[in-house]
Structure formats: C-alpha cells, structure tokens
Design an enzyme around this catalytic site. Structure first.
Site, short mmCIF file in Angstrom:
data_model
loop_
_atom_site.label_atom_id
_atom_site.label_comp_id
_atom_site.label_asym_id
_atom_site.label_seq_id
_atom_site.Cartn_x
_atom_site.Cartn_y
_atom_site.Cartn_z
N GLU A 242 0.82 -1.22 0.00
CA GLU A 242 0.00 0.00 0.00
C GLU A 242 0.85 1.26 0.00
O GLU A 242 0.58 2.21 -0.74
CB GLU A 242 -0.95 -0.01 1.21
N ARG A 268 -2.38 32.88 -18.30
CA ARG A 268 -2.85 33.99 -17.46
C ARG A 268 -1.89 35.17 -17.60
O ARG A 268 -0.69 35.03 -17.34
CB ARG A 268 -2.92 33.52 -15.99
N GLN A 279 10.09 35.05 -12.90
CA GLN A 279 10.88 33.96 -12.31
C GLN A 279 10.26 33.46 -10.99
O GLN A 279 10.36 32.28 -10.66
CB GLN A 279 12.29 34.48 -12.04
#
Ligand SMILES: Cc1cc2nc3c(=O)[nH]c(=O)nc-3n(C[C@H](O)[C@H](O)[C@H](O)COP(=O)(O)OP(=O)(O)OC[C@H]3O[C@@H](n4cnc5c(N)ncnc54)[C@H](O)[C@@H]3O)c2cc1C
Length: 379
Positions: A242, A268, A279
């Site tokens: 798991e 955007r 940056q």
C-alpha cells in the site's frame, strides 16, 4: 539500470489513462453509494480492482512496478483521486493479504469476486486508541473450537459503508503486542457485524469511510490470514504494497496538477505578459517538477524492490514520505499560482490539496516513516 517502460507497460498506462478520462466527474455525484459502485465497476472493468492478484484468481497478475504505472494512469486521467485511493485500499490492504496469506479455499472463494468488482473490500486495523501505535489493539480474538470470536470497534475503515468483506486485525493477548495479532476475513453479512454511518470527512470526499463494530462475531478458522499470531507480519507486508502502489495515485495527481499549473502560468496574463514569465512563478513550477520526479523515482525503486523480492522498508518509507509530502507542498503551490481561481471549488485545486493532506497520515504518518528511517540509520 533501465528506466524505460516495456511496450506492454506503456500500452497499459495509455489504455487506463484514456479510459480514466472518460470516467464521469465525481463532483456532481458526491457520496451516493450506487454511483460509487458504478464507478467502481467501470474501474474494475479496466482491471484496477485486481491488478496484482494472480491471474488464476481473476487478477491481472502484475508486479508492483506495473501496478504503480496503472494506478498512476487512473489518477492522472480522472479527476477522482478518491476512486484511485479506494481501489488501492481494497487491493493492497485486502486482496493482497488474502492472495498471499489466505487458505486456498478462501482465495478461490473471495478473490474472483473482489477482482471483478462485484465485491468491495475494506481494511480495519485502526482503533480509537490504536492509530500509529498499531500494536496496542483492543479488538479481542478468542478461539472457540474451529471458530474465532471477534469483539471490538474499528475506526476509519475506508470503503466501510460499501464493503462486502473486511480484513480485520485483533489480538488474542494485548500484553504480547505485535506477537498477539491475527488477521481475518469477515464477511459483512455475518451476525455481530455492524457498520457505522459514513464519517463526514473534508478530505477524499468521494471515498466513504466508517466505523466497524464486531460484537461477538464468529468466523471460521478458514478465514484466518496466515497462522495465529502472524497478523502483524501479514499487515506489514500489506503496508509494503500500500505505501508503494497506492501512492502512485498521488504521482498521477501531481502530473495532472503540474500540467494545469504550467498551462495557467502560460495563459494567465498580468502586467501585459504571462505570469509564467516571472521567475517567481516559473521557479515554483520548476521546483514542482523536480519534487515530482524525485518522488516518482523513489516510488518506482521501492516498487522494483518488491518485484525483485528485495523489499527494504527504508526504501518504502522514503518513497511514501517523498510522494505524500510532495503532494501537500505542490498542492499549496498550485493554488498560489492560480491566485483567487485556485481557491474556488470549480477549479478543483483546493480539492487536490484536501486529498493530499491525508496522504501524510494514512498507511503510517510522515513522523512514523521518519522514525523508521532514523532507526535504520542507527539512531
Ligand atoms: C482518509 C483516511 C483513511 C483511512 N483509512 C484507513 C483504513 O482503511 N483502515 C484503517 O485501519 N485505518 C485507516 N485510517 C487511519 C489511519 O491509518 C490513522 O489515522 C493513522 O495510522 C494515524 O493514526 P491516528 O489518526 O490515530 O493518529 P495518532 O497516532 O494519534 O498520531 C497523531 C500525531 O502524533 C504523531 N505521533 C504519534 N506517535 C508518534 C511517535 N511515536 N513519534 C512521533 N510522532 C508520533 C503522528 O505522527 C501524528 O502526527 C485512515 C485515516 C484517514 C485520515
């Protein structure tokens, strides 16, 4: 060292990725149990409910590494991280212990139904007073003739409300700690099995979880996993599966998240140019990429070691830690990059964060993984 996927592994990835994209969005479906089963059956038709179970019991017979790639594809292709989580809990904490430690009669009886998607399984070890301290279980196991009688209350049982069978751990001697534990398969319709209502979680909302009360529940000795007192070993082995393969789902989610975040940074525009041209934004994305790839490599190595029979718990702990913490840190970064849009339900990014948070808690918390690694370093 070969980092390439085989043609079969790549074809499996692409097949599941494509099909996962067609699974209906869970947003509108909520915790409707009938719809949960419907989505479960679709995923089972893709082979997701029995990926690593030997094919003679209806499973895919895949190793851990190939299973990672398949789980990754499901969580990358579908917006429903919960489905990937629920299927992995079923497969790695329930089907695999049955496949590896169950009697032949038990395997042949339950595994085909679990692999086909007809039955859903749930793992029940946690108790109110036994979370990280898993060997302090209070659920009582009493041997009576060729039966065992189980009594106790389990908490946080993923899939509990919809499960057909449970893998339950209890103790025949609380003072013996891990040596007292035994694991059993308990069918839901046995007298003495009571499933609580769904827990109102703020995370993984599309996966139901509940308590499970066992009130003098009798199970045949054939339902024992391994030998009496071997429960801790059975459980830890299932956690190896798991902690590795379930977390491949988070790698898939991070791939999806990075893709969307890069897309947003490119489109955007503020101050007359894409926000990604700053940056301050582009380096956050570069860090997200490196965090993802580092976690991915640790995960693949842990999976490879399981397949090679060289499973090392430090590799598994490091992989689980890296993937789960990357999921939380990068989910926050993705929201920040999306600005106000990132805080809306519609964008789905806050849901990625909510779904990431339990990753550092389930299958052993981050602190417990660090403890294990520190002990192995000789501290
Ligand atoms: C969404 C979800 C699904 C789950 N699904 C299942 C399931 O299917 N089956 C199941 O059995 N359980 C399930 N669990 C339970 C899960 O396994 C436990 O929550 C987990 O083991 C932690 O236990 P706890 O919540 O009691 O926290 P606690 O053990 O009380 O820990 C609380 C905090 O203390 C820290 N801590 C505790 N002990 C130490 C220590 N010795 N050193 C350092 N730090 C320590 C922990 O790391 C944690 O930060 C699920 C939980 C969640 C949230």
């Amino acid at each position: 060292m070969d980092f390439a996927w085989s043609e079969e592994q790549q074809a499996l990835y692409e097949r599941i990725l494509e099909a996962a994209g067609r699974l209906r969005s869970p947003e509108a479906q909520g915790l409707d149990h009938a719809r949960f089963r419907e989505r479960w059956r679709h995923a089972a038709d893709l082979g997701m409910a029995g990926l690593t179970v030997p094919d003679r019991y209806g499973g895919g017979g895949h190793g851990a590494l190939t299973a990672c790639r398949a789980v990754e594809a499901l969580a990358r292709g579908s917006e429903d991280m919960g489905l990937s989580f629920a299927l992995s809990a079923h497969l790695f904490a329930c089907c695999m212990p049955i496949a590896e430690h169950g009697s032949e009669a038990l395997r042949s009886d339950v595994l085909p139904r679990l692999c086909s998607g007809e039955w859903i399984a749930a793992n029940a070890i946690t108790e109110e007073e036994a979370g990280s301290d898993i060997y302090s279980l209070r659920t009582e196991v009493r041997a009576e003739g060729d039966e065992y009688v189980l009594s106790g209350t389990k908490s946080w049982v993923t899939n509990g409300p919809v499960a057909d069978i449970f893998v339950v751990y209890g103790t025949s001697n609380p003072a013996a700690g891990f040596l007292g534990l035994s694991g059993f398969v308990v069918e839901r319709d046995r007298p003495g099995v009571h499933v609580g209502p769904p827990i109102e979680k703020a995370v993984l909302e599309n996966v139901p979880a509940s308590t499970l009360v066992l009130d003098g529940c009798r199970v045949p000795a054939a339902n024992l996993l391994g030998a009496p007192g071997q429960g801790a070993a059975v459980f830890q082995r299932s956690m190896g599966w798991e902690r590795t393969v379930l977390f491949a789902g988070y790698v898939g989610m991070l791939d999806r998240q990075l893709e969307r975040s890069v897309g947003h940074a490119r489109t955007r525009r503020q101050f007359g140019r894409p926000i990604g041209k700053n940056q301050a934004v582009s380096h956050v994305l570069a860090d997200m990429k490196v965090r993802l790839e580092a976690a991915r490599l640790l995960l693949y190595r842990a999976a490879w070691s399981i397949d090679e029979g060289r499973e090392d718990d430090i590799d598994v702990a490091a992989a689980k830690l890296a993937v789960s913490e990357a999921a939380v840190v990068s989910s926050l970064a993705a929201i920040q990059i999306h600005g106000s849009l990132g805080t809306t339900r519609e964008a789905g990014l806050e849901r990625m964060l909510r779904d990431a948070v339990p990753a550092t808690i389930v299958s052993g918390t981050s602190e417990m993984q660090r403890e294990l690694i520190a002990r192995r370093l000789g501290l």
